[in-house]
Design a protein around this motif. Structure first.
Motif, PDB file in Angstrom:
ATOM      1  N   LEU A   7       0.693  -1.280   0.077  1.00 11.56           N
ATOM      2  CA  LEU A   7      -0.027  -0.177  -0.174  1.00 11.56           C
ATOM      3  C   LEU A   7       0.921   1.141  -0.035  1.00 11.56           C
ATOM      4  O   LEU A   7       0.472   2.285  -0.412  1.00 11.56           O
ATOM      5  CB  LEU A   7      -0.984   0.010   1.275  1.00 11.56           C
ATOM      6  N   ALA A   8       1.895   1.166   0.843  1.00 12.28           N
ATOM      7  CA  ALA A   8       3.124   2.285   0.701  1.00 12.28           C
ATOM      8  C   ALA A   8       3.553   2.470  -0.830  1.00 12.28           C
ATOM      9  O   ALA A   8       3.780   3.624  -1.089  1.00 12.28           O
ATOM     10  CB  ALA A   8       3.859   2.277   1.726  1.00 12.28           C
ATOM     11  N   ASP A   9       3.850   1.338  -1.140  1.00  9.74           N
ATOM     12  CA  ASP A   9       4.652   1.586  -2.512  1.00  9.74           C
ATOM     13  C   ASP A   9       3.606   2.117  -3.501  1.00  9.74           C
ATOM     14  O   ASP A   9       3.914   2.770  -4.476  1.00  9.74           O
ATOM     15  CB  ASP A   9       4.940  -0.015  -2.979  1.00  9.74           C
ATOM     16  N   LEU A  10       2.451   1.938  -3.430  1.00 14.59           N
ATOM     17  CA  LEU A  10       1.327   2.445  -4.216  1.00 14.59           C
ATOM     18  C   LEU A  10       1.033   4.053  -4.165  1.00 14.59           C
ATOM     19  O   LEU A  10       0.156   4.435  -4.733  1.00 14.59           O
ATOM     20  CB  LEU A  10      -0.018   1.664  -4.263  1.00 14.59           C
ATOM     21  N   GLY A  11       1.591   4.505  -2.692  1.00  7.43           N
ATOM     22  CA  GLY A  11       1.536   5.848  -2.698  1.00  7.43           C
ATOM     23  C   GLY A  11       0.596   6.245  -1.381  1.00  7.43           C
ATOM     24  O   GLY A  11       0.514   7.519  -1.311  1.00  7.43           O
ATOM     25  N   ALA A  12       0.128   5.107  -0.818  1.00 12.71           N
ATOM     26  CA  ALA A  12      -0.841   5.450   0.643  1.00 12.71           C
ATOM     27  C   ALA A  12       0.234   6.088   1.680  1.00 12.71           C
ATOM     28  O   ALA A  12       1.286   5.737   1.586  1.00 12.71           O
ATOM     29  CB  ALA A  12      -1.216   4.103   0.987  1.00 12.71           C
ATOM     30  N   GLU A  13      -0.559   6.826   2.365  1.00 11.10           N
ATOM     31  CA  GLU A  13       0.374   7.430   3.449  1.00 11.10           C
ATOM     32  C   GLU A  13      -0.040   6.255   4.917  1.00 11.10           C
ATOM     33  O   GLU A  13      -1.051   6.422   5.244  1.00 11.10           O
ATOM     34  CB  GLU A  13      -0.233   8.720   3.862  1.00 11.10           C
ATOM     35  N   VAL A  14       1.141   5.547   4.996  1.00 12.01           N
ATOM     36  CA  VAL A  14       0.811   4.664   5.957  1.00 12.01           C
ATOM     37  C   VAL A  14       1.571   4.919   7.205  1.00 12.01           C
ATOM     38  O   VAL A  14       2.829   5.126   7.203  1.00 12.01           O
ATOM     39  CB  VAL A  14       1.127   3.149   5.448  1.00 12.01           C
ATOM     40  N   VAL A  15       0.946   4.800   8.180  1.00 11.99           N
ATOM     41  CA  VAL A  15       1.435   5.020   9.514  1.00 11.99           C
ATOM     42  C   VAL A  15       1.414   3.512  10.289  1.00 11.99           C
ATOM     43  O   VAL A  15       0.301   2.895  10.379  1.00 11.99           O
ATOM     44  CB  VAL A  15       0.672   6.012  10.473  1.00 11.99           C
ATOM     45  N   ARG A  16       2.608   3.238  10.680  1.00 15.87           N
ATOM     46  CA  ARG A  16       2.832   1.585  11.250  1.00 15.87           C
ATOM     47  C   ARG A  16       2.999   1.917  12.627  1.00 15.87           C
ATOM     48  O   ARG A  16       4.026   2.393  13.445  1.00 15.87           O
ATOM     49  CB  ARG A  16       3.955   0.920  10.708  1.00 15.87           C
ATOM     50  N   LEU A  17       1.916   1.362  13.571  1.00 18.50           N
ATOM     51  CA  LEU A  17       1.858   1.597  15.013  1.00 18.50           C
ATOM     52  C   LEU A  17       2.809   0.384  15.626  1.00 18.50           C
ATOM     53  O   LEU A  17       2.629  -1.078  15.249  1.00 18.50           O
ATOM     54  CB  LEU A  17       0.504   1.426  15.759  1.00 18.50           C
ATOM     55  N   THR A  18       3.815   0.817  16.181  1.00 19.17           N
ATOM     56  CA  THR A  18       4.874  -0.277  16.543  1.00 19.17           C
ATOM     57  C   THR A  18       4.627  -0.356  18.382  1.00 19.17           C
ATOM     58  O   THR A  18       3.981   0.651  18.824  1.00 19.17           O
ATOM     59  CB  THR A  18       6.356   0.091  16.327  1.00 19.17           C
ATOM     60  N   ARG A  19       5.362  -1.331  19.102  1.00 25.69           N
ATOM     61  CA  ARG A  19       5.422  -1.285  20.548  1.00 25.69           C
ATOM     62  C   ARG A  19       6.141  -0.270  21.084  1.00 25.69           C
ATOM     63  O   ARG A  19       7.455  -0.101  20.475  1.00 25.69           O
ATOM     64  CB  ARG A  19       5.888  -2.832  20.855  1.00 25.69           C
ATOM     65  N   SER A  20       5.798   0.219  22.252  1.00 26.47           N
ATOM     66  CA  SER A  20       6.736   1.407  22.687  1.00 26.47           C
ATOM     67  C   SER A  20       7.905   1.024  23.429  1.00 26.47           C
ATOM     68  O   SER A  20       8.775   1.482  23.590  1.00 26.47           O
ATOM     69  CB  SER A  20       5.613   2.113  23.701  1.00 26.47           C
ATOM     70  N   ASP A  21       8.018  -0.346  23.782  1.00 25.00           N
ATOM     71  CA  ASP A  21       9.078  -0.866  24.259  1.00 25.00           C
ATOM     72  C   ASP A  21      10.136  -1.305  23.255  1.00 25.00           C
ATOM     73  O   ASP A  21      11.211  -1.716  23.711  1.00 25.00           O
ATOM     74  CB  ASP A  21       8.739  -2.246  25.152  1.00 25.00           C
ATOM     75  N   GLY A  22       9.927  -1.006  21.955  1.00 28.17           N
ATOM     76  CA  GLY A  22      11.082  -1.012  21.141  1.00 28.17           C
ATOM     77  C   GLY A  22      11.028  -2.430  20.411  1.00 28.17           C
ATOM     78  O   GLY A  22      11.808  -2.570  19.505  1.00 28.17           O
ATOM     79  N   ALA A  23      10.297  -3.304  20.963  1.00 29.51           N
ATOM     80  CA  ALA A  23      10.677  -4.723  20.493  1.00 29.51           C
ATOM     81  C   ALA A  23       9.991  -4.853  19.054  1.00 29.51           C
ATOM     82  O   ALA A  23       8.825  -4.510  18.754  1.00 29.51           O
ATOM     83  CB  ALA A  23       9.651  -5.638  21.428  1.00 29.51           C
ATOM     84  N   GLY A  24      10.732  -5.339  17.904  1.00 24.15           N
ATOM     85  CA  GLY A  24      10.506  -5.304  16.718  1.00 24.15           C
ATOM     86  C   GLY A  24      10.042  -6.795  16.099  1.00 24.15           C
ATOM     87  O   GLY A  24      10.797  -7.774  16.927  1.00 24.15           O
ATOM     88  N   VAL A  25       9.560  -6.794  15.043  1.00 27.28           N
ATOM     89  CA  VAL A  25       9.352  -8.316  14.765  1.00 27.28           C
ATOM     90  C   VAL A  25      10.164  -8.817  13.630  1.00 27.28           C
ATOM     91  O   VAL A  25      10.257  -9.806  13.216  1.00 27.28           O
ATOM     92  CB  VAL A  25       7.774  -8.734  14.039  1.00 27.28           C
ATOM     93  N   PHE A  26      10.995  -7.911  13.051  1.00 24.67           N
ATOM     94  CA  PHE A  26      12.132  -8.250  12.258  1.00 24.67           C
ATOM     95  C   PHE A  26      13.375  -7.515  12.475  1.00 24.67           C
ATOM     96  O   PHE A  26      13.375  -6.448  13.212  1.00 24.67           O
ATOM     97  CB  PHE A  26      11.735  -7.657  10.698  1.00 24.67           C
TER      98      PHE A  26
END
Length: 361
Positions: free
Chosen positions: A25-44
């Motif tokens: 969706l972002a590649d197609l031009g959508a303005e995407v906001v990704r909500l992440t964990r506040s403790d900084g733990a990421g999935v990648f």
């Protein structure tokens, strides 16, 4: 300007299909906001994130904190769509499910992706791509005839039947909402999506043209003219000579008398398998690629990911780009390759300010 310019998507960070859908969706031009964990733990890790999180801003939130949940609802109020991949009921328990979000924004499209779907006896059961495609019949059709089915990477369930149909459903509902003023909940289940992708094979089966015996059919490696062969250097070529004229070109390239190697009936396929295997074993992969270049035999080298990025055709089209090397956005519009934007970070307050400003008359 990209096709989805001005469309605002709120993505709840997750694994696999929802992350890939956010990237598309972002590649197609959508303005995407990704909500992440506040403790900084990421999935990648860093490298995965550089590819899969590209083109959108990461906003750290604590969904267990009421103040952050309220501000997430403020983002929802300015969004066109939400995409999430939690197990059914998780966001409802946090007060961020479809009912709460649509109360704040009746035009909102709420896109949900899971393996089993939001309803049904398995809805709360854990699983992964392999489990989902197993239940659709698709996995049974993949692999060698005398071995267990082979996992086809997670392209079929997570991304094909999952993420891409989530994107399709969300965009269809966004178009509808702009006409009617009413949003929808999109329930994208990988089991449903993979079943849909299997339409051709169900049609062939209903017509008596597909067997449940793996490796005995036209498109599952059972035919000698639609499969891969090992070459002298233990690399591989892919042969896709389905049509009679392409099959004739394959035979010419292999130096085989067409009268001794008729394409049908399938009863002759085992002998042709052995014959073609011996012929392809006589030369290296790249020798065969050069030999068949410019013909209609549909013979191509089987490349590694690194080799694919360096192939002349892919270089000419810019199919791969960036650092780390990654696929460029697809499809293209007006023949132009889409630009890739890096992942960024915003505070929750900054994200709210940007979206409120964009929504102001």
């Amino acid at each position: 300007m990209k096709p989805l310019s001005g469309v605002r998507i709120l993505e709840f960070d997750g694994l696999g299909p929802v992350t890939f859908a956010g990237m598309v969706l972002a590649d197609l031009g959508a303005e995407v906001v990704r909500l992440t964990r506040s403790d900084g733990a990421g999935v990648f890790g860093d490298v995965g994130g550089a590819v899969l999180h590209r083109g959108r801003a990461a906003v750290a939130v604590d969904l267990k904190a009421s103040a952050d949940r309220e501000r997430v609802l403020d983002l929802v109020a300015a969004a066109d769509a939400v995409i999430e991949g939690f197990r059914p009921g998780v966001l409802e328990r946090l007060g961020l499910g479809p009912e709460a979000c649509l109360a704040r924004n009746p035009r909102l499209v709420f896109g949900r992706i899971t393996g089993w779907g939001q309803t049904g006896p398995l809805a709360q059961t854990v699983g992964h791509d392999l489990n989902y495609i197993a239940l659709t019949g698709a996995l049974h059709a993949m692999g060698e005839p005398d071995r267990p089915p082979r996992p086809p990477l997670n392209l079929v369930g997570d991304y094909g039947g999952g993420a891409m149909l989530l994107v399709t459903g969300v965009l269809a509902a966004v178009i509808e909402a702009r006409t009617t003023g009413r949003g929808r909940v999109v329930d994208a289940a990988m089991t449903d999506g993979v079943a849909l992708l299997s339409s051709l094979f169900l049609a062939l089966s209903a017509s008596g043209l597909w067997s449940d015996a793996r490796g005995s059919n036209l498109l599952d490696g059972g035919s000698p003219f639609y499969r891969c062969y090992t070459c002298a250097d233990d690399q591989f070529v892919a042969v896709g000579a389905l049509e009679p004229r392409f099959y004739a070109a394959l035979l010419r390239g292999l130096g085989v008398d067409p009268d001794s190697a008729t394409q049908f009936p399938p009863s002759g396929w085992p002998a042709l398998h052995e014959r073609f295997e011996a012929l392809f074993r006589a030369r290296t992969r790249d020798d065969w690629a050069d030999h068949f270049a410019g013909t209609e035999a549909c013979v191509t080298p089987v490349l590694t990911f690194a080799e694919a990025a360096d192939h002349p055709h892919n270089r000419a089209r810019g199919t791969f780009a960036g650092s780390p090397v990654q696929p460029a956005p697809s499809p293209r519009f007006d023949g132009e390759a889409g630009a890739m934007e890096p992942a960024t970070a915003l505070s929750l307050d900054a994200a709210l300010a940007l979206w409120r400003q964009a929504a102001a008359p």
